[in-house]
Design a protein around this motif. Structure first.
Motif, PDB file in Angstrom:
ATOM      1  N   MET A   1       0.929  -1.083   0.058  1.00  0.00           N
ATOM      2  CA  MET A   1      -0.057  -0.019   0.099  1.00  0.00           C
ATOM      3  C   MET A   1       1.014   1.274  -0.039  1.00  0.00           C
ATOM      4  SD  MET A   1      -3.010   0.908   2.604  1.00  0.00           S
ATOM      5  CE  MET A   1      -3.379  -0.919   3.053  1.00  0.00           C
ATOM      6  N   SER A   2       0.659   2.177  -0.767  1.00  0.00           N
ATOM      7  CA  SER A   2       1.347   3.358  -0.945  1.00  0.00           C
ATOM      8  C   SER A   2       1.095   4.245   0.212  1.00  0.00           C
ATOM      9  CB  SER A   2       0.985   3.991  -2.278  1.00  0.00           C
ATOM     10  OG  SER A   2      -0.275   4.941  -2.007  1.00  0.00           O
ATOM     11  N   ASN A   3       2.038   5.266   0.435  1.00  0.00           N
ATOM     12  CA  ASN A   3       2.073   6.005   1.751  1.00  0.00           C
ATOM     13  C   ASN A   3       0.976   6.974   1.656  1.00  0.00           C
ATOM     14  OD1 ASN A   3       4.216   5.093   2.999  1.00  0.00           O
ATOM     15  ND2 ASN A   3       5.640   6.574   1.845  1.00  0.00           N
ATOM     16  N   GLU A   4       0.561   7.428   0.398  1.00  0.00           N
ATOM     17  CA  GLU A   4      -0.614   8.218   0.285  1.00  0.00           C
ATOM     18  C   GLU A   4      -1.977   7.637   0.722  1.00  0.00           C
ATOM     19  OE1 GLU A   4      -3.015  10.173  -3.469  1.00  0.00           O
ATOM     20  OE2 GLU A   4      -0.833  10.176  -3.747  1.00  0.00           O
ATOM     21  N   ILE A   5      -2.235   6.385   0.239  1.00  0.00           N
ATOM     22  CA  ILE A   5      -3.260   5.519   0.827  1.00  0.00           C
ATOM     23  C   ILE A   5      -3.445   5.325   2.253  1.00  0.00           C
ATOM     24  CG2 ILE A   5      -4.409   3.248   0.555  1.00  0.00           C
ATOM     25  CD1 ILE A   5      -3.578   3.101  -2.213  1.00  0.00           C
ATOM     26  N   GLU A   6      -2.205   5.221   2.829  1.00  0.00           N
ATOM     27  CA  GLU A   6      -2.069   4.932   4.153  1.00  0.00           C
ATOM     28  C   GLU A   6      -2.466   6.155   5.108  1.00  0.00           C
ATOM     29  OE1 GLU A   6       1.550   2.936   5.574  1.00  0.00           O
ATOM     30  OE2 GLU A   6       1.504   1.685   3.993  1.00  0.00           O
ATOM     31  N   ARG A   7      -1.941   7.577   4.397  1.00  0.00           N
ATOM     32  CA  ARG A   7      -2.443   8.685   5.258  1.00  0.00           C
ATOM     33  C   ARG A   7      -3.816   8.899   5.112  1.00  0.00           C
ATOM     34  NH1 ARG A   7       2.855  11.005   2.972  1.00  0.00           N
ATOM     35  NH2 ARG A   7       1.616  11.095   1.136  1.00  0.00           N
ATOM     36  N   PHE A   8      -4.387   8.732   3.746  1.00  0.00           N
ATOM     37  CA  PHE A   8      -5.989   8.691   3.613  1.00  0.00           C
ATOM     38  C   PHE A   8      -6.715   7.825   4.621  1.00  0.00           C
ATOM     39  CE2 PHE A   8      -9.904   7.221   1.589  1.00  0.00           C
ATOM     40  CZ  PHE A   8     -10.295   8.342   1.373  1.00  0.00           C
ATOM     41  N   LEU A   9      -6.134   6.616   4.779  1.00  0.00           N
ATOM     42  CA  LEU A   9      -7.075   5.832   5.487  1.00  0.00           C
ATOM     43  C   LEU A   9      -6.820   6.367   7.175  1.00  0.00           C
ATOM     44  CD1 LEU A   9      -5.962   2.322   4.123  1.00  0.00           C
ATOM     45  CD2 LEU A   9      -8.290   3.661   3.771  1.00  0.00           C
ATOM     46  N   GLU A  10      -5.462   6.582   7.466  1.00  0.00           N
ATOM     47  CA  GLU A  10      -5.416   7.364   8.804  1.00  0.00           C
ATOM     48  C   GLU A  10      -6.253   8.201   9.067  1.00  0.00           C
ATOM     49  OE1 GLU A  10      -1.226   7.817   9.330  1.00  0.00           O
ATOM     50  OE2 GLU A  10      -0.853   5.924   9.166  1.00  0.00           O
ATOM     51  N   ARG A  11      -6.398   9.479   7.931  1.00  0.00           N
ATOM     52  CA  ARG A  11      -7.374  10.639   8.370  1.00  0.00           C
ATOM     53  C   ARG A  11      -8.763  10.222   8.451  1.00  0.00           C
ATOM     54  NH1 ARG A  11      -3.736  12.777   4.128  1.00  0.00           N
ATOM     55  NH2 ARG A  11      -5.581  12.271   2.699  1.00  0.00           N
ATOM     56  N   GLN A  12      -9.031   9.029   7.569  1.00  0.00           N
ATOM     57  CA  GLN A  12     -10.649   8.647   7.635  1.00  0.00           C
ATOM     58  C   GLN A  12     -10.803   7.848   8.973  1.00  0.00           C
ATOM     59  OE1 GLN A  12     -13.176   8.776   5.855  1.00  0.00           O
ATOM     60  NE2 GLN A  12     -12.238   9.718   4.083  1.00  0.00           N
ATOM     61  N   ASP A  13      -9.719   7.364   9.613  1.00  0.00           N
ATOM     62  CA  ASP A  13      -9.919   6.759  10.931  1.00  0.00           C
ATOM     63  C   ASP A  13     -10.202   7.708  11.751  1.00  0.00           C
ATOM     64  OD1 ASP A  13      -9.791   3.973   9.592  1.00  0.00           O
ATOM     65  OD2 ASP A  13      -7.838   3.868  10.281  1.00  0.00           O
ATOM     66  N   GLU A  14      -9.447   8.651  11.859  1.00  0.00           N
ATOM     67  CA  GLU A  14      -9.489   9.941  12.799  1.00  0.00           C
ATOM     68  C   GLU A  14     -10.802  10.420  12.623  1.00  0.00           C
ATOM     69  OE1 GLU A  14      -6.395  12.259  11.926  1.00  0.00           O
ATOM     70  OE2 GLU A  14      -4.807  10.956  12.797  1.00  0.00           O
ATOM     71  N   ALA A  15     -11.476  10.858  11.490  1.00  0.00           N
ATOM     72  CA  ALA A  15     -12.517  11.401  11.274  1.00  0.00           C
ATOM     73  C   ALA A  15     -13.634  10.680  11.811  1.00  0.00           C
ATOM     74  CB  ALA A  15     -12.873  11.666   9.849  1.00  0.00           C
ATOM     75  N   VAL A  16     -13.669   9.289  11.561  1.00  0.00           N
ATOM     76  CA  VAL A  16     -14.753   8.352  11.869  1.00  0.00           C
ATOM     77  C   VAL A  16     -14.834   8.529  13.436  1.00  0.00           C
ATOM     78  CG1 VAL A  16     -15.507   5.956  11.914  1.00  0.00           C
ATOM     79  CG2 VAL A  16     -14.775   6.995   9.751  1.00  0.00           C
ATOM     80  N   SER A  17     -13.504   8.004  14.126  1.00  0.00           N
ATOM     81  CA  SER A  17     -13.517   7.960  15.355  1.00  0.00           C
ATOM     82  C   SER A  17     -14.238   9.214  16.177  1.00  0.00           C
ATOM     83  CB  SER A  17     -12.267   8.164  15.950  1.00  0.00           C
ATOM     84  OG  SER A  17     -11.472   6.778  15.606  1.00  0.00           O
ATOM     85  N   ALA A  18     -13.817  10.636  15.645  1.00  0.00           N
ATOM     86  CA  ALA A  18     -14.353  11.801  16.187  1.00  0.00           C
ATOM     87  C   ALA A  18     -15.788  11.820  16.001  1.00  0.00           C
ATOM     88  CB  ALA A  18     -13.722  13.100  15.348  1.00  0.00           C
ATOM     89  N   LEU A  19     -16.380  11.391  14.828  1.00  0.00           N
ATOM     90  CA  LEU A  19     -17.946  11.438  14.825  1.00  0.00           C
ATOM     91  C   LEU A  19     -18.627  10.475  15.544  1.00  0.00           C
ATOM     92  CD1 LEU A  19     -18.109  11.816  10.759  1.00  0.00           C
ATOM     93  CD2 LEU A  19     -18.449  13.400  12.498  1.00  0.00           C
ATOM     94  N   PHE A  20     -17.928   9.248  15.791  1.00  0.00           N
ATOM     95  CA  PHE A  20     -18.486   8.454  16.954  1.00  0.00           C
ATOM     96  C   PHE A  20     -18.619   8.891  18.249  1.00  0.00           C
ATOM     97  CE2 PHE A  20     -17.305   4.480  14.272  1.00  0.00           C
ATOM     98  CZ  PHE A  20     -18.639   3.993  14.143  1.00  0.00           C
ATOM     99  N   LEU A  21     -17.623   9.735  18.598  1.00  0.00           N
ATOM    100  CA  LEU A  21     -17.670  10.397  20.025  1.00  0.00           C
ATOM    101  C   LEU A  21     -18.493  11.297  19.774  1.00  0.00           C
ATOM    102  CD1 LEU A  21     -13.614  10.634  20.542  1.00  0.00           C
ATOM    103  CD2 LEU A  21     -15.474   9.153  21.520  1.00  0.00           C
TER     104      LEU A  21
END
Length: 53
Positions: A1-21
């Protein structure tokens, strides 16, 4: 997996976590739909042009 995809997924995970909270279902649904659409685009691009029967 490229670094760009990994960074995108990390940002998505952070956004989803914030919305759950924050308990914000509409925004979470929008993110999930966008992620599914992007995943489908990736799969379509990766699929061979011809199908085997």
């Amino acid at each position: 997996m490229s670094n760009e995809i990994e960074r995108f997924l990390e940002r998505q995970d952070e956004a989803v976590s914030a919305l759950f909270l924050e308990n914000n279902g509409d925004e979470l649904t929008d993110i999930l739909v966008a992620a599914l659409e992007e995943a489908l685009e990736i799969l379509v691009e990766a699929a061979p042009a011809e199908t085997l029967h």
